[in-house]
Design a protein around this motif. Structure first.
Motif, PDB file in Angstrom:
ATOM      1  N   THR A 194      -9.462   1.974  -1.388  1.00 40.90           N
ATOM      2  CA  THR A 194      -8.896   0.658  -1.700  1.00 40.90           C
ATOM      3  C   THR A 194      -9.900  -0.128  -2.525  1.00 40.90           C
ATOM      4  OG1 THR A 194      -9.746  -0.233   0.371  1.00 40.90           O
ATOM      5  CG2 THR A 194      -7.486   0.609   0.385  1.00 40.90           C
TER       6      THR A 194
ATOM      7  N   PRO B 156       0.834  -1.208   0.000  1.00 43.21           N
ATOM      8  CA  PRO B 156       0.000   0.000   0.000  1.00 43.21           C
ATOM      9  C   PRO B 156       0.860   1.245   0.000  1.00 43.21           C
ATOM     10  CG  PRO B 156       0.001  -1.020   2.161  1.00 43.21           C
ATOM     11  CD  PRO B 156       0.675  -1.990   1.239  1.00 43.21           C
TER      12      PRO B 156
ATOM     13  N   GLY C 256      -3.663  -1.724  -0.397  1.00 41.57           N
ATOM     14  CA  GLY C 256      -4.096  -0.816   0.648  1.00 41.57           C
ATOM     15  C   GLY C 256      -3.922  -1.440   2.007  1.00 41.57           C
TER      16      GLY C 256
ATOM     17  N   GLY D 133      -5.143  -0.845  -3.524  1.00 39.63           N
ATOM     18  CA  GLY D 133      -5.376   0.585  -3.608  1.00 39.63           C
ATOM     19  C   GLY D 133      -5.412   1.063  -5.031  1.00 39.63           C
TER      20      GLY D 133
ATOM     21  N   SER E  20      -6.135  -5.037   1.136  1.00 37.03           N
ATOM     22  CA  SER E  20      -6.947  -4.554   0.024  1.00 37.03           C
ATOM     23  C   SER E  20      -6.060  -3.856  -0.980  1.00 37.03           C
ATOM     24  CB  SER E  20      -8.024  -3.599   0.541  1.00 37.03           C
ATOM     25  OG  SER E  20      -8.813  -4.253   1.515  1.00 37.03           O
TER      26      SER E  20
END
Length: 726
Positions: A483, A317, A393, A387, A385
């Motif tokens: 994200t 991230p 993310g 991004g 997650s």
């Protein structure tokens, strides 16, 4: 508020600025369940590179949508195809005629029912009419009742009830006719095509395409007239679930010939919301939902477990992702949009986005990536997650954990125990065991083992499926916004989307059940028309060359009749699937039978019924005797005589089936005395104990067949119930 209206107006103007073009259905490939449709449209290349194609059904599967440029300027290609719903307002004239007729019939039925109710109420009121004498005072003497008034009242009530009952009978008949008309129109509407509009306001499916246009050629200054836009040919491909097909055949045979004409006539049913008119039709036995991924054989390791290497396709991230929305949070809460009137016709209303199910939590509070397969939740390593631009993310925090930048909870709330799951309790026990081991090592001077390095984060399969990822906006929770997150796939809902409840025709077999492990495709020789009404329609696909040989079979020991059969041999490279076949002999319809699956190079026998012109007669003889010096064996001599006669005008081949006894006892001997033979391949119709004769009979010819067998039974062996005699 003004910014919100300005954004909506810009979105609406952008939608109307994209040119819309109709598309025509070109070809359809019907699979075992579902179909793949291809549409074509020839349009002028838009200057902005964006256009909209209309005419698509609402039940198409958006996951299967494909678009490509078949012909056009070099360098023109489709870079994005997006399925968007658009609301359309239909006038009453555009609705089908059956809708207006059914509406009028229901109104007429309601009016007749109301008139009948009023007449019945009037009958009840008239029936309740009674003569009420006036109240008599105390000192007033008794008065005589006027009989004429009573009779006039009775005549009035009787006459009025007679007219009312006649009117009630007429209304009952009229109501019955109105109900029948309503039911008939409702049934016709249910069986009619679903391609046309059914309601005044409907949502239609459109495809928004983004094209890469070639660079314009250098024009001379004196060329003031703009060059015409070049035309391109676009093809759309998509799948629809509500389509099925089953094979059907028509066999034509002329007596005296060794070939036949087998025509494949498929029964096709579809309820996709669009009529297939003049399309190139093809039939396939393949399954649209079949698996295509190969199984992975993982290695077996003995020793300490090693973390799996993270898959490629994601990055760490970016730093400062939480500061990206600082200005947005400083503005304050977003105002609610104003709802002053109905939505504009032609604008696509935003669909509610499905909320993904909560991810399972790891002991540390991070959600575990993975999905549910086969009803079992598959847990993997914590997955961050994704991004912007594919960057990873921060992993979503635990629901109870404080968000970045949020005030800490009070001590009482922080100290409140939370209910622990099985994994949390296991993690707490593991942590307690680790602390005990560290205390033991400090007390006895042993070197404590270094802590194991944490496993690198690895995204699950759902986070690597980029087409299904959606970027969370600023209104999402702080742990999600900015994200990429997977969303549950939205599939179209349609009543009877797979036509699973549609009954099959007689003798019909689904293609997946008869094709086995191989897939076949059959292309129709001519365009076909199949309405979207959900009923079976017979379509001629093509002719299959087969070899047909007539044979006659008789089993005189069971029934002294000769049955005609047609032996079919498939010499093509395609299999003949199981299904009903209409047999026509000498241009006269004979019967509809069940044709089994016929593999390439295989043969099968198709019965045509009893042939009265070929006669058969059977008689048997039994002689019982003893042999041996001391009569130690019993000999049962069975003799069979079969007579055949051909009354037809051409030669026939007759197969006579007989049987011999079998025994597992080696001391009992069975000796055959005939020129018959056992079947080459035993079957339920011809078990191993069967014996066959094949006789060629000329026109008007006869034949006598003699056979038999002897059964030798030792004296020490006895048949339960005595010797069996035919």
């Amino acid at each position: 508020m003004d910014d919100q209206h300005r954004a909506d107006d810009e979105q609406q103007s952008d939608r109307t600025a994209v040119p819309a073009h109709p598309s025509e259905l070109d070809s359809v490939v019907v699979h075992a369940v579902g179909a793949v449709c291809r549409r074509r449209a020839r349009v002028a290349l838009p200057p902005g590179g964006r256009l909209r194609l209309t005419g698509l059904p609402q039940v198409l599967d958006g996951r299967s949508l494909r678009a490509r440029v078949l012909s056009g300027p070099p360098g023109t290609a489709v870079t994005e195809a997006r399925l968007e719903p658009v609301a359309e307002l239909r006038s009453l004239d555009e609705l089908p005629e059956l809708h207006s007729r059914l509406k009028a019939a229901r109104e007429h039925e309601s009016a007749v029912r109301e008139r009948q109710r009023l007449v019945l109420d009037t009958i009840a009121e008239t029936t309740a009419l009674r003569a009420v004498p006036p109240a008599r005072r105390r000192d007033e003497p008794l008065r005589r009742t006027p009989a004429d008034a009573w009779l006039e009242l009775a005549e009035f009530v009787d006459e009025r009830l007679t007219r009312l009952h006649l009117r009630a009978d007429e209304l009952a008949e009229e109501l019955e006719r109105a109900e029948h008309a309503t039911e008939t129109l409702a049934d016709r509407l249910a069986r009619s095509s679903t391609a046309g509009p059914a309601r005044p306001v409907e949502t239609s499916a459109t495809v928004l395409l983004t094209l890469t246009a070639p660079a314009p050629a250098n024009s001379r200054p004196e060329d003031t007239a703009p060059a015409p836009a070049p035309e391109i040919d676009i093809e759309l491909e998509y799948g629809v679930p509500a389509a099925r097909w089953v094979p059907a055949y028509r066999l034509s045979y002329q007596q005296g010939s060794d070939t036949g004409r087998l025509v494949l006539r498929a029964s096709v049913a579809q309820r996709t919301g669009e009529d297939w008119t003049g399309v190139r039709l093809a039939l396939s036995t393949a399954d649209l939902e079949r698996r295509t991924d190969l199984p992975k054989l993982r290695s077996l390791r003995i020793g300490r477990s090693q973390p799996a290497p993270p898959p490629s396709g994601w990055r760490e991230p970016p730093a400062g992702l939480s500061d990206l929305f600082t200005g947005y949070d400083a503005v304050g809460p977003r105002p609610e949009p104003r709802r002053s009137g109905p939505a504009l016709v032609g604008a696509a209303a935003p669909l509610p986005r499905p909320v993904p199910p909560p991810a399972p939590m790891a002991p540390g509070g991070a959600p575990l990536a993975g999905g549910t397969r086969g009803g079992v939740q598959a847990f993997e390593a914590p997955a961050p997650s994704l991004g912007f631009a594919g960057y990873g993310g921060p992993p979503p925090a635990h629901p109870g954990a404080p968000q970045p930048g949020a005030p800490l909870p009070p001590p009482a709330a922080a100290a409140a125990p939370a209910p622990l799951g099985r994994r949390d309790r296991s993690a707490r026990r593991s942590a307690a065991g680790g602390a005990a081991e560290a205390a033991f090592a400090d007390e006895f001077g042993a070197a404590a083992a270094p802590p194991a390095p944490p496993a690198p984060p690895a995204p699950g399969a759902t986070l690597l499926d980029y087409p299904t990822l959606v970027l969370a906006g600023p209104d999402e929770p702080a742990a999600r916004r900015g994200t990429l997150h997977p969303t549950a796939p939205t599939r179209p809902t349609f009543t009877g989307s797979t036509l699973s409840g549609l009954p099959l025709p007689r003798h019909a077999v689904p293609p997946r059940a008869s094709a086995g492990s191989f897939d076949h495709r059959f292309d129709a020789a001519a365009p076909a028309d199949i309405p979207s009404d959900g009923t079976w329609h017979t379509v001629t696909i093509g002719e299959i060359p087969v070899t047909v040989r007539p044979e006659y079979v008789t089993v005189p020991s069971v029934e002294e009749k000769v049955y005609g059969t047609l032996v079919l041999a498939n010499g093509t490279a395609h299999a003949v699937l199981a299904g009903p076949v209409e047999v026509t002999v000498d241009d006269e319809f004979l019967l509809t039978a069940a044709l089994p699956t016929l593999a390439p190079g295989g043969t099968c026998r198709l019965g045509t019924g009893v042939t009265e012109s070929v006669e058969v007669a059977r008689r048997t003889e039994l002689h019982e005797s003893t042999t041996g010096m001391l009569n130690t064996s019993t000999v049962l001599d069975h003799r069979v005589h079969v007579g055949l006669a051909n009354r037809l005008g051409h030669a026939v081949t007759v197969e006579v089936r007989e049987r011999v006894p079998v025994t597992p006892d080696s001391e009992i001997r069975i000796e055959e005395r005939a020129d018959w033979h056992a079947p080459a391949v035993p079957s339920p119709e011809c078990p191993p104990s069967s014996r066959l004769w094949r006789v060629e009979l000329p026109p008007g010819g006869r034949a006598e067949l003699d056979g038999g067998y002897q059964i030798r039974i030792p004296a020490g062996k006895a048949i339960v119930g005595g010797n069996r005699r035919n």
